[in-house]
Design a protein around this motif. Structure first.
Motif, mmCIF file in Angstrom:
data_model
loop_
_atom_site.group_PDB
_atom_site.id
_atom_site.type_symbol
_atom_site.label_atom_id
_atom_site.label_comp_id
_atom_site.label_asym_id
_atom_site.label_seq_id
_atom_site.Cartn_x
_atom_site.Cartn_y
_atom_site.Cartn_z
ATOM 1 N N LEU A 71 -7.824 1.599 -3.159
ATOM 2 C CA LEU A 71 -7.257 1.659 -4.517
ATOM 3 C C LEU A 71 -8.265 2.168 -5.542
ATOM 4 C CD1 LEU A 71 -4.982 -1.510 -4.736
ATOM 5 C CD2 LEU A 71 -4.322 0.872 -4.364
ATOM 6 N N SER A 125 -0.428 -3.255 1.703
ATOM 7 C CA SER A 125 -1.725 -3.724 2.223
ATOM 8 C C SER A 125 -2.498 -2.580 2.892
ATOM 9 C CB SER A 125 -1.526 -4.875 3.209
ATOM 10 O OG SER A 125 -0.793 -4.424 4.330
ATOM 11 N N GLU A 148 -4.898 -1.166 0.289
ATOM 12 C CA GLU A 148 -5.697 -2.121 -0.492
ATOM 13 C C GLU A 148 -7.160 -1.685 -0.613
ATOM 14 O OE1 GLU A 148 -5.006 -5.936 1.234
ATOM 15 O OE2 GLU A 148 -6.280 -6.939 -0.257
ATOM 16 N N ASP A 149 -7.695 -1.106 0.462
ATOM 17 C CA ASP A 149 -9.118 -0.777 0.479
ATOM 18 C C ASP A 149 -9.448 0.607 -0.065
ATOM 19 O OD1 ASP A 149 -10.343 -3.218 1.627
ATOM 20 O OD2 ASP A 149 -8.922 -2.789 3.240
ATOM 21 N N MET A 181 -1.509 -5.399 -8.063
ATOM 22 C CA MET A 181 -2.714 -5.020 -7.294
ATOM 23 C C MET A 181 -3.584 -4.059 -8.097
ATOM 24 S SD MET A 181 -1.029 -4.363 -3.522
ATOM 25 C CE MET A 181 -2.442 -3.512 -2.812
#
Ligand code: DX5
Ligand code: ZN
Length: 217
Positions: free
Chosen positions: A128, A122, A125-126, A162
């Motif tokens: 990727l 996590s 996540e921002d 993801m």
């Protein structure tokens, strides 16, 4: 997806470094993985830029530089000058990770982000959309020859899901304790690039070990 092998020079015989790089040039390996440690971010010191520069004059394969140092953004241009294809930095070592990844791209290199075994997916996540490679440590960084952490398989599977949404072209690289026994399942789990130090350089026939790690595509 393609299966890539990136031998880690940390496990090479440094007294024979030129020959060891020539051996990698003649092998089927894809990248040459270079571990830089500062004794602060990790409890060990490896080798630095003069050694990488010497390697860069001989190597015919792309250089994959893994910085295990605090404030890695200080050395982006230095690594670029050495001709590295890919520069990977630890999420845990970057205060402004997004900016650092942009700076690696601005310098003309591919950008990788690395996660330690205890660091959650996590946390990246921002970013990727801003990476070419996500590298999962399958040992705690700092030393070669450590035992592979089994939890990595499920982490690869979750990361692949993801990436399928956010950045399908990004590669998953796995670093630490990779050997002929776990390589097939790592590729099956969704890994694209396997880093291997001891299992290549300590093998009786390193060229064959590289081919065996890749296995059947
Ligand atoms: C560990 C390094 C690895 C290391 C892998 O901190 O990032 O690249 O060289 O060595 P092996 O394959 O021996 O675990
Ligand atoms: Zn590494």
């Amino acid at each position: 997806m393609k299966r890539l092998i990136a031998p880690s020079v940390l496990a090479a015989d440094f007294l024979q470094l030129g020959q060891q790089i020539q051996m990698l040039n003649q092998s089927t390996c894809d990248w040459i993985h270079l571990d830089v440690m500062d004794g602060v971010y990790v409890p060990n010191i490896s080798f630095g830029f003069p050694v990488i520069e010497a390697i860069s004059h001989v190597a015919t394969k792309p250089l994959d530089v893994h910085l295990m140092i605090v404030q890695p953004e200080r050395y982006i241009s230095r690594v670029q000058q050495l001709g590295a294809r890919l520069l990977s930095v630890h999420q845990e070592a970057c205060t402004h990770l997004h900016r650092t990844l942009q700076q690696i791209h601005d310098a003309g290199m591919q950008a990788g982000v690395v996660l330690n075994p205890a660091t959650s997916l996590s946390t990246i996540e921002d970013v990727l959309e801003d990476v070419d490679v996500v590298m999962l440590m399958s040992v705690n960084p700092g030393f070669g020859g450590q035992a592979f952490i089994e939890h990595t398989y499920s982490k690869i599977e979750r990361l692949r899901r993801m990436l399928d949404v956010a950045q399908p072209k990004a590669l998953i690289e796995v670093d630490g304790g990779v050997n002929i026994h776990n390589a097939p399942l790592l590729f099956q789990s969704g890994a694209n690039v396997l880093v291997a130090g001891s299992s290549v350089f300590k093998a009786p026939d390193p060229v064959q070990a590289i081919a065996d790690l890749r296995g059947e595509e």
